[in-house]
Design a protein around this motif. Structure first.
Motif, PDB file in Angstrom:
ATOM      1  N   ARG A 217       0.825  -1.204   0.000  1.00  0.00           N
ATOM      2  CA  ARG A 217       0.000   0.000   0.000  1.00  0.00           C
ATOM      3  C   ARG A 217       0.860   1.255   0.000  1.00  0.00           C
ATOM      4  NH1 ARG A 217      -3.780  -0.926   4.391  1.00  0.00           N
ATOM      5  NH2 ARG A 217      -2.244   0.178   5.628  1.00  0.00           N
ATOM      6  N   GLN A 218       1.938   1.231   0.787  1.00  0.00           N
ATOM      7  CA  GLN A 218       2.787   2.415   0.854  1.00  0.00           C
ATOM      8  C   GLN A 218       3.479   2.655  -0.485  1.00  0.00           C
ATOM      9  OE1 GLN A 218       5.243   2.548   4.279  1.00  0.00           O
ATOM     10  NE2 GLN A 218       3.544   2.241   5.668  1.00  0.00           N
ATOM     11  N   ARG A 219       3.912   1.560  -1.127  1.00  0.00           N
ATOM     12  CA  ARG A 219       4.612   1.688  -2.407  1.00  0.00           C
ATOM     13  C   ARG A 219       3.633   2.195  -3.478  1.00  0.00           C
ATOM     14  NH1 ARG A 219       5.209  -1.913  -5.986  1.00  0.00           N
ATOM     15  NH2 ARG A 219       4.330  -3.512  -4.653  1.00  0.00           N
ATOM     16  N   ILE A 220       2.437   1.578  -3.507  1.00  0.00           N
ATOM     17  CA  ILE A 220       1.447   1.971  -4.506  1.00  0.00           C
ATOM     18  C   ILE A 220       1.032   3.429  -4.276  1.00  0.00           C
ATOM     19  CG2 ILE A 220      -0.905   1.547  -5.347  1.00  0.00           C
ATOM     20  CD1 ILE A 220      -0.431  -1.425  -4.586  1.00  0.00           C
ATOM     21  N   GLY A 221       0.895   3.801  -3.004  1.00  0.00           N
ATOM     22  CA  GLY A 221       0.510   5.173  -2.659  1.00  0.00           C
ATOM     23  C   GLY A 221       1.470   6.173  -3.270  1.00  0.00           C
ATOM     24  N   VAL A 224       0.831   6.497  -6.944  1.00  0.00           N
ATOM     25  CA  VAL A 224      -0.403   7.246  -7.185  1.00  0.00           C
ATOM     26  C   VAL A 224      -0.123   8.745  -7.072  1.00  0.00           C
ATOM     27  CG1 VAL A 224      -2.703   7.748  -6.270  1.00  0.00           C
ATOM     28  CG2 VAL A 224      -1.941   5.397  -6.474  1.00  0.00           C
ATOM     29  N   LEU A 225       0.659   9.130  -6.072  1.00  0.00           N
ATOM     30  CA  LEU A 225       0.967  10.552  -5.898  1.00  0.00           C
ATOM     31  C   LEU A 225       1.770  11.084  -7.081  1.00  0.00           C
ATOM     32  CD1 LEU A 225       1.759  10.880  -2.100  1.00  0.00           C
ATOM     33  CD2 LEU A 225      -0.263  11.635  -3.354  1.00  0.00           C
ATOM     34  N   PHE A 231      -0.282  14.234 -13.825  1.00  0.00           N
ATOM     35  CA  PHE A 231      -1.594  14.472 -14.417  1.00  0.00           C
ATOM     36  C   PHE A 231      -2.042  15.928 -14.211  1.00  0.00           C
ATOM     37  CE2 PHE A 231      -6.220  14.276 -14.491  1.00  0.00           C
ATOM     38  CZ  PHE A 231      -6.387  13.659 -15.720  1.00  0.00           C
ATOM     39  N   THR A 232      -1.746  16.485 -13.048  1.00  0.00           N
ATOM     40  CA  THR A 232      -2.114  17.874 -12.768  1.00  0.00           C
ATOM     41  C   THR A 232      -1.423  18.817 -13.758  1.00  0.00           C
ATOM     42  OG1 THR A 232      -2.147  17.236 -10.463  1.00  0.00           O
ATOM     43  CG2 THR A 232      -2.284  19.579 -10.914  1.00  0.00           C
ATOM     44  N   ILE A 233      -0.143  18.573 -14.017  1.00  0.00           N
ATOM     45  CA  ILE A 233       0.599  19.428 -14.952  1.00  0.00           C
ATOM     46  C   ILE A 233      -0.034  19.342 -16.347  1.00  0.00           C
ATOM     47  CG2 ILE A 233       2.853  19.794 -16.044  1.00  0.00           C
ATOM     48  CD1 ILE A 233       4.079  18.585 -13.456  1.00  0.00           C
ATOM     49  N   LEU A 234      -0.325  18.098 -16.788  1.00  0.00           N
ATOM     50  CA  LEU A 234      -0.941  17.901 -18.108  1.00  0.00           C
ATOM     51  C   LEU A 234      -2.283  18.636 -18.190  1.00  0.00           C
ATOM     52  CD1 LEU A 234      -0.314  14.149 -18.926  1.00  0.00           C
ATOM     53  CD2 LEU A 234       0.627  16.152 -20.077  1.00  0.00           C
TER      54      LEU A 234
END
Ligand code: HEC
Length: 247
Positions: A217-221, A224-225, A231-234
């Motif tokens: 979960r920590q790695r996937i988190g 995701v970040l 994605f925000t920049i795009l």
């Protein structure tokens, strides 16, 4: 309506304030386990201690050896050589894909300790990490008990003080203010801080057991970040592009 809202709040408050330790009926202070499940060295030391000092009585039968090995960074060969003490019906060590059961029959456990040693896969989820940590540090000499030991957070426990060689022996003493505390009267192979670390390692390992996904979960988190960042920049540039002609 007002009563309904009030009751909901009260019920929610109760949920958050009941300490996990109440499961085992102890309402004193618990020591903080301060574990870090991402610490691979601690997980490996904890697994080692667990296999050597706990598995004879306690199973963790909802987990398989090879999964644990993979998660905590050990090869199948290391797992086979260091962790597998149980054998199948033909007398050969069980395979690395087996569930982590143990060799003790329920009848024997019942006869020897008065209770069957429980499976520990979920113990940190049931009792809380701080409780398990404090429990393993709170055995003391009590000649009135069948196995010569009692436990401060789990009175009249059926489990012997299995880590006595490492910790040594504590006695219950009453200080000048009339407070009871445990004092080390015979030292073991470890100093108190080494023993704290060993117990912390065991609790780290048990916490991983109770929720193996927490490592992923920590790695996937993190991924995701990172994804959200890109994605925000795009999205920002796309917005600029679309609105360019509107103004
Ligand atoms: C000689 C057998 C034996 C060994 C070895 C042993 N235990 Fe136990 N353990 C027991 C028994 C029996 C109980 C049940 C005690 C009771 O209910 O009175 C117990 C209970 C517990 C509990 C409480 C679980 C609960 O929810 O009630 C925890 C936690 C625990 N053991 C952890 C460990 C750890 C960690 C180790 C290794 C360092 C270990 N035990 C080694 C026999 C053993």
């Amino acid at each position: 309506m007002k009563t309904l809202i009030a009751t909901t709040f009260l019920a929610a408050a109760a949920l958050f304030t009941v300490p996990a330790a109440s499961a085992a009926g102890y309402d004193g202070d618990l020591e903080k386990a301060n574990i870090d499940v991402t610490n691979e060295a601690s997980l490996q030391r904890g697994a080692n201690l667990f296999m050597n000092y706990c598995m004879a009585c306690h199973s963790t039968e909802y987990m398989r050896y090879n999964r644990v090995g993979r998660d905590i960074g050990l090869t199948e060969q290391q797992v086979e050589e260091n962790f597998i003490f149980i054998t199948d019906e033909a007398g050969d060590p069980v395979g690395v894909g087996s569930l982590m059961t143990n060799a003790m029959s329920e009848d024997y456990g019942e006869e020897a300790f008065g209770v069957v040693p429980p499976d520990l896969t979920m113990t940190t989820r049931i009792n809380g990490e701080d409780w398990v940590y404090t429990f393993l540090k709170s055995f003391y000499i009590d000649e009135s008990r069948p196995l010569g030991a009692n436990n401060e957070v789990f009175s009249n426990v059926g489990m012997p003080h299995v880590l006595w060689e490492l910790q040594g022996w504590q006695e219950k003493v009453v200080d000048e203010d009339g407070n009871e505390r445990l004092e080390l009267v015979r030292s073991g192979q470890m100093t108190p801080s080494e023993y704290d670390r060993a117990v912390r390692d065991i609790v780290t390992y048990l916490s991983y057991m109770g929720e193996p996904m927490q490592l992923d979960r920590q790695r996937i988190g993190l991924y995701v970040l990172i994804f959200l960042g890109i994605f925000t920049i795009l999205a920002y540039f796309l917005k600029k592009e679309y609105w360019k002609d509107v103004h």
